[in-house]
Design a protein around this motif. Structure first.
Motif: not given
Length: 171
Positions: A120-129
């Protein structure tokens, strides 16, 4: 592309001629990217047929296609998919093993089939959460020995709360 060295060489080809999926967002060179060593890590762990999932779309998405993974890309903007598809067609890159899920990951990930994933590569939305949500739904689908890669950890909104959770998670 069974050969890890060939997967590594593909990085330079794609980075040198990337799909400009983020031009509408004002990205330098038309695409956001990560460090080369991150792509190298992905190349070592994304063999043909690997079951991969990514939040976000860009160079990494193109690489997963070139590497021949069975890839799901969760992306919030249909334009990015259209640009990637056009880019791949112009370079004779097969996207047949890719699935594009359009929408924000917090809405898309919970409704996906709960198939096991290798990476899994997490690189989407950068706003919390968003990173925590992506980790929660992505990491929960990992097979034994599966890997989560989290990009942009230098951003407080990406790592907020997640590092503490990861320190306590036995996975």
């Amino acid at each position: 592309m069974d050969d890890p060295a060939a997967r590594s060489r593909a990085i330079f080809t794609v980075v040198g001629d990337p799909p400009r999926v983020h031009e509408h967002a004002g990205a330098q060179e038309g695409v956001y990217s990560t460090d080369l060593d991150c792509y190298e890590f992905l190349a070592r762990h994304a063999a043909p047929g690997s079951r991969t999932l990514e939040t976000g779309c860009g160079i990494s998405t193109a690489l997963f296609a070139v590497w021949g993974t069975r890839h799901t890309c969760v992306v919030g903007d249909r334009r990015e998919v259209d640009i990637l598809v056009e880019w791949a067609a112009a370079r004779d890159i097969d996207l047949g093993a890719m699935t594009f899920e359009i929408g924000m990951s917090d809405a898309v990930l919970p409704r996906l089939e709960p198939t096991e994933l290798d990476l899994v590569f997490i690189d989407g939305g950068h706003a919390f959460p968003m990173a925590i949500i992506d980790w929660y739904y992505g990491a929960g689908r990992l097979c034994e020995g599966g890997i989560v890669v989290l990009d942009d950890v230098q951003l407080p909104s990406v790592r907020l709360g997640l590092f503490e959770a990861l320190e306590r998670d036995p996975r």
